[in-house]
Design a protein around this motif. Structure first.
Motif, PDB file in Angstrom:
ATOM      1  N   ASN A 120       0.984  -1.207  -0.104  1.00  0.00           N
ATOM      2  CA  ASN A 120       0.063   0.079  -0.007  1.00  0.00           C
ATOM      3  C   ASN A 120       0.776   1.185   0.068  1.00  0.00           C
ATOM      4  O   ASN A 120       0.501   2.293  -0.972  1.00  0.00           O
ATOM      5  CB  ASN A 120      -0.715  -0.240   1.244  1.00  0.00           C
ATOM      6  CG  ASN A 120      -2.088  -1.045   1.133  1.00  0.00           C
ATOM      7  OD1 ASN A 120      -2.324  -1.571   0.202  1.00  0.00           O
ATOM      8  ND2 ASN A 120      -2.755  -1.099   2.314  1.00  0.00           N
ATOM      9  N   ILE A 121       1.980   1.175   0.840  1.00  0.00           N
ATOM     10  CA  ILE A 121       2.829   2.332   0.798  1.00  0.00           C
ATOM     11  C   ILE A 121       3.263   2.621  -0.474  1.00  0.00           C
ATOM     12  O   ILE A 121       3.414   3.840  -1.004  1.00  0.00           O
ATOM     13  CB  ILE A 121       3.931   2.231   1.918  1.00  0.00           C
ATOM     14  CG1 ILE A 121       3.342   2.405   3.144  1.00  0.00           C
ATOM     15  CG2 ILE A 121       4.968   3.341   1.636  1.00  0.00           C
ATOM     16  CD1 ILE A 121       4.162   2.016   4.368  1.00  0.00           C
TER      17      ILE A 121
ATOM     18  N   LEU B 234       0.890   4.091  -2.764  1.00  0.00           N
ATOM     19  CA  LEU B 234       0.352   5.354  -2.625  1.00  0.00           C
ATOM     20  C   LEU B 234       1.746   6.336  -3.160  1.00  0.00           C
ATOM     21  O   LEU B 234       1.142   7.439  -3.445  1.00  0.00           O
ATOM     22  CB  LEU B 234       0.427   5.778  -1.145  1.00  0.00           C
ATOM     23  CG  LEU B 234      -0.871   5.107  -0.418  1.00  0.00           C
ATOM     24  CD1 LEU B 234      -0.993   5.283   0.955  1.00  0.00           C
ATOM     25  CD2 LEU B 234      -2.339   5.933  -0.942  1.00  0.00           C
TER      26      LEU B 234
ATOM     27  N   LYS C 139       0.981   9.410  -6.252  1.00  0.00           N
ATOM     28  CA  LYS C 139       1.380  10.659  -6.139  1.00  0.00           C
ATOM     29  C   LYS C 139       2.175  11.256  -7.299  1.00  0.00           C
ATOM     30  O   LYS C 139       1.973  12.137  -7.542  1.00  0.00           O
ATOM     31  CB  LYS C 139       2.667  10.946  -4.882  1.00  0.00           C
ATOM     32  CG  LYS C 139       1.999  11.101  -3.507  1.00  0.00           C
ATOM     33  CD  LYS C 139       3.364  11.405  -2.620  1.00  0.00           C
ATOM     34  CE  LYS C 139       2.750  11.146  -1.141  1.00  0.00           C
ATOM     35  NZ  LYS C 139       3.777  10.766  -0.387  1.00  0.00           N
TER      36      LYS C 139
ATOM     37  N   VAL D  66      -6.420   4.889  -1.367  1.00  0.00           N
ATOM     38  CA  VAL D  66      -6.095   6.192  -1.498  1.00  0.00           C
ATOM     39  C   VAL D  66      -7.299   7.006  -0.691  1.00  0.00           C
ATOM     40  O   VAL D  66      -6.725   8.166  -0.014  1.00  0.00           O
ATOM     41  CB  VAL D  66      -6.089   6.722  -3.080  1.00  0.00           C
ATOM     42  CG1 VAL D  66      -6.071   8.219  -3.133  1.00  0.00           C
ATOM     43  CG2 VAL D  66      -4.984   6.122  -3.694  1.00  0.00           C
ATOM     44  N   GLU D  67      -8.465   6.454  -0.562  1.00  0.00           N
ATOM     45  CA  GLU D  67      -9.238   7.208   0.173  1.00  0.00           C
ATOM     46  C   GLU D  67      -9.226   7.407   1.638  1.00  0.00           C
ATOM     47  O   GLU D  67      -9.799   8.484   2.221  1.00  0.00           O
ATOM     48  CB  GLU D  67     -10.836   6.255  -0.061  1.00  0.00           C
ATOM     49  CG  GLU D  67     -11.593   6.710  -1.021  1.00  0.00           C
ATOM     50  CD  GLU D  67     -12.731   5.621  -1.356  1.00  0.00           C
ATOM     51  OE1 GLU D  67     -12.955   4.629  -0.582  1.00  0.00           O
ATOM     52  OE2 GLU D  67     -13.781   6.066  -1.795  1.00  0.00           O
ATOM     53  N   ASN D  68      -8.013   6.800   2.145  1.00  0.00           N
ATOM     54  CA  ASN D  68      -7.742   7.041   3.743  1.00  0.00           C
ATOM     55  C   ASN D  68      -6.888   8.208   3.565  1.00  0.00           C
ATOM     56  O   ASN D  68      -6.530   8.352   4.723  1.00  0.00           O
ATOM     57  CB  ASN D  68      -7.300   5.524   4.036  1.00  0.00           C
ATOM     58  CG  ASN D  68      -8.018   4.648   4.233  1.00  0.00           C
ATOM     59  OD1 ASN D  68      -9.235   4.799   4.559  1.00  0.00           O
ATOM     60  ND2 ASN D  68      -7.635   3.454   3.796  1.00  0.00           N
ATOM     61  N   THR D  69      -6.440   8.559   2.531  1.00  0.00           N
ATOM     62  CA  THR D  69      -5.400   9.589   2.606  1.00  0.00           C
ATOM     63  C   THR D  69      -5.767  11.085   1.864  1.00  0.00           C
ATOM     64  O   THR D  69      -6.754  10.881   1.074  1.00  0.00           O
ATOM     65  CB  THR D  69      -4.143   8.969   1.978  1.00  0.00           C
ATOM     66  OG1 THR D  69      -4.406   9.209   0.320  1.00  0.00           O
ATOM     67  CG2 THR D  69      -3.537   7.704   2.376  1.00  0.00           C
ATOM     68  N   SER D  70      -5.120  12.056   2.214  1.00  0.00           N
ATOM     69  CA  SER D  70      -5.401  13.171   1.545  1.00  0.00           C
ATOM     70  C   SER D  70      -5.196  13.115  -0.157  1.00  0.00           C
ATOM     71  O   SER D  70      -5.502  14.047  -0.777  1.00  0.00           O
ATOM     72  CB  SER D  70      -4.565  14.295   1.936  1.00  0.00           C
ATOM     73  OG  SER D  70      -3.195  14.082   1.941  1.00  0.00           O
ATOM     74  N   LEU D  71      -4.456  12.144  -0.661  1.00  0.00           N
ATOM     75  CA  LEU D  71      -4.131  12.065  -2.063  1.00  0.00           C
ATOM     76  C   LEU D  71      -5.425  11.887  -2.826  1.00  0.00           C
ATOM     77  O   LEU D  71      -5.654  12.246  -3.832  1.00  0.00           O
ATOM     78  CB  LEU D  71      -3.468  10.613  -2.308  1.00  0.00           C
ATOM     79  CG  LEU D  71      -1.962  10.859  -2.262  1.00  0.00           C
ATOM     80  CD1 LEU D  71      -1.452   9.494  -2.577  1.00  0.00           C
ATOM     81  CD2 LEU D  71      -1.381  11.851  -3.295  1.00  0.00           C
TER      82      LEU D  71
ATOM     83  N   LYS E  10     -14.566  11.350   1.673  1.00  0.00           N
ATOM     84  CA  LYS E  10     -13.643  12.363   2.096  1.00  0.00           C
ATOM     85  C   LYS E  10     -13.812  13.633   1.338  1.00  0.00           C
ATOM     86  O   LYS E  10     -13.644  14.588   1.689  1.00  0.00           O
ATOM     87  CB  LYS E  10     -12.021  11.849   2.079  1.00  0.00           C
ATOM     88  CG  LYS E  10     -11.245  12.520   3.127  1.00  0.00           C
ATOM     89  CD  LYS E  10      -9.772  11.886   2.598  1.00  0.00           C
ATOM     90  CE  LYS E  10      -9.046  12.258   3.864  1.00  0.00           C
ATOM     91  NZ  LYS E  10      -9.101  11.351   5.083  1.00  0.00           N
TER      92      LYS E  10
END
Ligand code: C2E
Ligand code: MG
Ligand code: MG
Ligand code: MG
Length: 278
Positions: free
Chosen positions: A24-25, A28, A32, A81-86, A122
């Motif tokens: 996942n990292i 992500l 980016k 991605v939904e869990n991050t500001s991305l 989000k």
């Protein structure tokens, strides 16, 4: 460190979790760079107005062409991605690209009245959403009633206040709202009516078995009836067969989406249908 009590199952489990975490990292990290490297594109799936026998809208669906992984389906990266500001950057890209495409189609005279965009919860809570939409509608000279924003029903649970505030402002602008994957969450139809929701998108899981399973058919019948009574419009998702399509028509379903009607396609493929749609 895995040999605790010889419980190898736990050991494998931990390694899986760890691998998923590392995956996942790296995913992500790739996301980016993907926007600036133009690895994202949009496909469009045409939705039919069953009463008029014309197209009602096109739903924009993100596609990621990853240099090593190939085509990564949205279900394999959007939930991460939904869990991050991305996700906010992806939403910005999708809004810009879908509305740009709609303006191109309007200039070409394609008869696709509306475009719909999937907005994750989000982004739907974001204080910037309404101004971003308003600015992009102006930039591309698109009427607000040509735009539908889709919010999944399961995203319709947390921090409802922010979502409600945005829905009220979007409705004031004239943008339409659809509840996606309807039937998978727990929203009440009366509440949706209060919020002036325009469309319920009946989830594919009900449509799949509508012609074979009695209880699926009963759910669909009662949702359609209740939605009608409340003035909400229905879009049936995932129609794959003529049998499903005919049955939905018989039940009074206003709008139809699925491989039976049209598969998701690139903008260019949609434009080649020009004669069909204009
Ligand atoms: P969704 O919004 O419910 O979109 C419908 C999905 O069902 C699409 O999958 C579409 O290709 C697929 N589909 C349509 N008709 C049929 C059919 O007849 N049979 C079957 N088996 N499938 C059908 P896709 O494009 O893989 O997208 C999956 C999900 O990813 C979407 O579900 C949506 O939740 C999310 N998604 C896609 N694009 C975006 C985006 O731009 N932003 C966000 N936030 N989410 C997106
Ligand atoms: Mg959708
Ligand atoms: Mg859907
Ligand atoms: Mg669905």
């Amino acid at each position: 460190y895995c040999k605790v009590n010889n419980k190898t199952n736990y050991c494998y489990f931990n390694e899986d979790v760890q691998r998923e975490f590392v995956d996942n990292i790296s995913l992500l990290n790739d996301v980016k760079g993907a926007i600036t490297k133009h690895e994202f594109t949009l496909n469009y799936q045409l939705i039919e107005d069953t009463k008029k026998g014309k197209f009602h809208s096109a739903e924009s669906l993100i596609r990621w062409n990853h240099p090593e992984r190939g085509n990564v389906p949205p279900m394999n990266f959007i939930p991460v991605v939904e869990n991050t500001s991305l996700i906010l950057d992806i939403t910005d890209y999708v809004i810009d690209e879908a509305l740009r495409q709609k303006s191109v189609w309007n200039n070409m005279g394609l008869k696709i009245p509306k475009i719909s965009i999937n907005i994750s919860a989000k982004s739907f809570r974001s204080a910037d959403l309404v101004s971003i939409i308003n600015n992009k509608l102006k930039e591309y000279d698109i009427d607000s009633n040509e735009l539908i924003l889709e919010l999944t029903e399961t995203g319709f649970v947390e921090d409802l206040d922010d979502i409600k505030r945005n829905i009220i402002e979007l409705k004031r602008l004239g943008v339409e709202i659809a509840i996606d994957d309807f039937g998978t969450g727990y929203s009440s139809l009366a509440r949706l009516k209060d919020l002036q929701i325009d469309y319920l998108k009946l989830d594919r899981t009900f449509i799949m078995s509508i012609d074979t399973d009695d209880s699926s058919r009963k759910v669909v019948i009662s949702v359609i009836q209740l939605a009608k009574a409340l003035g909400l419009k229905i879009i049936a998702e995932g129609i794959e067969t003529k049998e499903q399509y005919d049955l939905l028509l018989e039940l009074g379903c206003e709008n139809a989406q699925g491989f039976y009607i049209h598969r998701p396609a690139s903008a260019m493929e949609i434009e080649k249908l020009g004669k069909v749609v204009s």
